[in-house]
Write a protein that holds these residues in place. Sequence first.
Motif, PDB file in Angstrom:
ATOM      1  N   MET A   1      52.970  -5.150 109.173  1.00  0.00           N
ATOM      2  CA  MET A   1      53.165  -3.830 109.722  1.00  0.00           C
ATOM      3  C   MET A   1      51.909  -2.990 109.463  1.00  0.00           C
ATOM      4  SD  MET A   1      55.991  -0.909 108.733  1.00  0.00           S
ATOM      5  CE  MET A   1      55.432  -0.571 107.097  1.00  0.00           C
ATOM      6  N   ILE A   2      51.506  -2.255 110.469  1.00  0.00           N
ATOM      7  CA  ILE A   2      50.384  -1.330 110.360  1.00  0.00           C
ATOM      8  C   ILE A   2      50.889   0.046 110.769  1.00  0.00           C
ATOM      9  CG2 ILE A   2      48.082  -0.735 111.184  1.00  0.00           C
ATOM     10  CD1 ILE A   2      48.153  -3.380 109.666  1.00  0.00           C
ATOM     11  N   ARG A   3      50.517   1.051 110.021  1.00  0.00           N
ATOM     12  CA  ARG A   3      50.856   2.421 110.384  1.00  0.00           C
ATOM     13  C   ARG A   3      49.776   3.344 109.845  1.00  0.00           C
ATOM     14  NH1 ARG A   3      52.399   4.956 105.903  1.00  0.00           N
ATOM     15  NH2 ARG A   3      53.595   3.885 104.325  1.00  0.00           N
ATOM     16  N   LYS A   4      49.805   4.567 110.254  1.00  0.00           N
ATOM     17  CA  LYS A   4      48.845   5.562 109.786  1.00  0.00           C
ATOM     18  C   LYS A   4      49.410   6.282 108.566  1.00  0.00           C
ATOM     19  CE  LYS A   4      45.825   5.116 113.109  1.00  0.00           C
ATOM     20  NZ  LYS A   4      44.516   4.575 112.847  1.00  0.00           N
ATOM     21  N   GLU A   5      48.515   6.785 107.738  1.00  0.00           N
ATOM     22  CA  GLU A   5      48.944   7.594 106.609  1.00  0.00           C
ATOM     23  C   GLU A   5      49.599   8.869 107.135  1.00  0.00           C
ATOM     24  OE1 GLU A   5      45.325   8.356 104.444  1.00  0.00           O
ATOM     25  OE2 GLU A   5      44.533   9.628 106.010  1.00  0.00           O
ATOM     26  N   VAL A   6      50.502   9.411 106.356  1.00  0.00           N
ATOM     27  CA  VAL A   6      51.224  10.615 106.728  1.00  0.00           C
ATOM     28  C   VAL A   6      50.830  11.718 105.751  1.00  0.00           C
ATOM     29  CG1 VAL A   6      53.508  11.659 106.967  1.00  0.00           C
ATOM     30  CG2 VAL A   6      53.153   9.272 107.634  1.00  0.00           C
ATOM     31  N   CYS A   7      50.404  12.872 106.281  1.00  0.00           N
ATOM     32  CA  CYS A   7      49.973  13.979 105.427  1.00  0.00           C
ATOM     33  C   CYS A   7      51.123  14.940 105.161  1.00  0.00           C
ATOM     34  CB  CYS A   7      48.828  14.742 106.078  1.00  0.00           C
ATOM     35  SG  CYS A   7      48.258  16.134 105.069  1.00  0.00           S
ATOM     36  N   THR A   8      51.301  15.263 103.890  1.00  0.00           N
ATOM     37  CA  THR A   8      52.249  16.286 103.474  1.00  0.00           C
ATOM     38  C   THR A   8      51.464  17.355 102.732  1.00  0.00           C
ATOM     39  OG1 THR A   8      53.979  14.630 103.177  1.00  0.00           O
ATOM     40  CG2 THR A   8      54.337  16.759 102.137  1.00  0.00           C
ATOM     41  N   LYS A  17      46.763  26.077  92.445  1.00  0.00           N
ATOM     42  CA  LYS A  17      46.300  27.027  93.445  1.00  0.00           C
ATOM     43  C   LYS A  17      46.105  26.338  94.792  1.00  0.00           C
ATOM     44  CE  LYS A  17      43.632  29.593  90.026  1.00  0.00           C
ATOM     45  NZ  LYS A  17      42.275  29.909  89.592  1.00  0.00           N
ATOM     46  N   GLY A  18      46.415  27.054  95.868  1.00  0.00           N
ATOM     47  CA  GLY A  18      46.115  26.584  97.211  1.00  0.00           C
ATOM     48  C   GLY A  18      47.041  25.483  97.693  1.00  0.00           C
ATOM     49  N   THR A  19      46.589  24.820  98.760  1.00  0.00           N
ATOM     50  CA  THR A  19      47.358  23.750  99.395  1.00  0.00           C
ATOM     51  C   THR A  19      46.718  22.406  99.091  1.00  0.00           C
ATOM     52  OG1 THR A  19      47.980  25.232 101.195  1.00  0.00           O
ATOM     53  CG2 THR A  19      48.236  22.877 101.598  1.00  0.00           C
ATOM     54  N   VAL A  20      47.473  21.517  98.475  1.00  0.00           N
ATOM     55  CA  VAL A  20      47.033  20.148  98.204  1.00  0.00           C
ATOM     56  C   VAL A  20      47.554  19.281  99.342  1.00  0.00           C
ATOM     57  CG1 VAL A  20      47.209  18.190  96.618  1.00  0.00           C
ATOM     58  CG2 VAL A  20      47.036  20.521  95.715  1.00  0.00           C
ATOM     59  N   LYS A  21      46.679  18.438  99.889  1.00  0.00           N
ATOM     60  CA  LYS A  21      47.088  17.547 100.973  1.00  0.00           C
ATOM     61  C   LYS A  21      47.341  16.158 100.402  1.00  0.00           C
ATOM     62  CE  LYS A  21      44.094  20.149 103.944  1.00  0.00           C
ATOM     63  NZ  LYS A  21      42.658  20.207 104.139  1.00  0.00           N
ATOM     64  N   LEU A  22      48.574  15.681 100.569  1.00  0.00           N
ATOM     65  CA  LEU A  22      48.958  14.339 100.119  1.00  0.00           C
ATOM     66  C   LEU A  22      49.039  13.438 101.346  1.00  0.00           C
ATOM     67  CD1 LEU A  22      51.848  15.297  97.669  1.00  0.00           C
ATOM     68  CD2 LEU A  22      49.473  14.785  97.091  1.00  0.00           C
ATOM     69  N   TYR A  23      48.142  12.458 101.434  1.00  0.00           N
ATOM     70  CA  TYR A  23      48.147  11.479 102.519  1.00  0.00           C
ATOM     71  C   TYR A  23      48.821  10.221 101.970  1.00  0.00           C
ATOM     72  CZ  TYR A  23      44.873  14.504 104.960  1.00  0.00           C
ATOM     73  OH  TYR A  23      44.289  15.568 105.599  1.00  0.00           O
ATOM     74  N   HIS A  24      50.110  10.097 102.234  1.00  0.00           N
ATOM     75  CA  HIS A  24      50.913   9.034 101.638  1.00  0.00           C
ATOM     76  C   HIS A  24      50.487   7.658 102.132  1.00  0.00           C
ATOM     77  CE1 HIS A  24      53.604  11.862  99.700  1.00  0.00           C
ATOM     78  NE2 HIS A  24      53.508  12.588 100.801  1.00  0.00           N
ATOM     79  N   ILE A  25      50.144   6.806 101.181  1.00  0.00           N
ATOM     80  CA  ILE A  25      49.821   5.407 101.473  1.00  0.00           C
ATOM     81  C   ILE A  25      51.128   4.632 101.581  1.00  0.00           C
ATOM     82  CG2 ILE A  25      48.680   3.338 100.586  1.00  0.00           C
ATOM     83  CD1 ILE A  25      46.668   5.354  99.218  1.00  0.00           C
ATOM     84  N   GLN A  26      52.044   4.911 100.670  1.00  0.00           N
ATOM     85  CA  GLN A  26      53.420   4.423 100.744  1.00  0.00           C
ATOM     86  C   GLN A  26      54.332   5.596 100.437  1.00  0.00           C
ATOM     87  OE1 GLN A  26      53.675   0.843  98.154  1.00  0.00           O
ATOM     88  NE2 GLN A  26      54.189  -0.150 100.079  1.00  0.00           N
ATOM     89  N   THR A  27      55.474   5.628 101.089  1.00  0.00           N
ATOM     90  CA  THR A  27      56.443   6.696 100.836  1.00  0.00           C
ATOM     91  C   THR A  27      57.200   6.395  99.547  1.00  0.00           C
ATOM     92  OG1 THR A  27      58.233   5.597 102.019  1.00  0.00           O
ATOM     93  CG2 THR A  27      56.758   7.021 103.326  1.00  0.00           C
ATOM     94  N   LYS A  28      57.895   7.393  99.052  1.00  0.00           N
ATOM     95  CA  LYS A  28      58.726   7.204  97.864  1.00  0.00           C
ATOM     96  C   LYS A  28      59.753   6.107  98.110  1.00  0.00           C
ATOM     97  CE  LYS A  28      61.488   9.744  94.536  1.00  0.00           C
ATOM     98  NZ  LYS A  28      62.034  11.023  94.116  1.00  0.00           N
TER      99      LYS A  28
END
Length: 113
Positions: A1-8, A17-28
């Motif tokens: 399976m191939i998919r793109k990272e998902v940004c949260t 402080k500010g907004t941290v961008k989490l680009y999930h490699i694998q979901t929880k």
Amino acid sequence: MIRKEVCTPVENLMGGKGTVKLYHIQTKEELGKAGRLYARVVLDPGCSIGWHRHTGETEPYYILKGEGTFIDNDGSRTTVTPGDICTIEDGQCHSMENNSSEPLEFIGLVYNL
């Protein structure tokens, strides 16, 4: 399976402080019982992850790009750059700041012991 990272984007992560961008490699869900986070983390200039403790888990950071300040369990502050590995052990606290003019990127993996 191939998919793109998902940004949260997360505002004020752990009281930081500010907004941290989490680009999930694998979901929880994909990590299952092994852990709760496996992501490429991006802190824009001026952003931080607030001081917090890990209990029953550990977390290494692997720095990919940029420069940041890692605040360790003892309160010491260390400048980190690409190739550095920050290890947070069970029961320890830590924080990360980007006080530079460029984005800071690293891999974060929170896994259970």
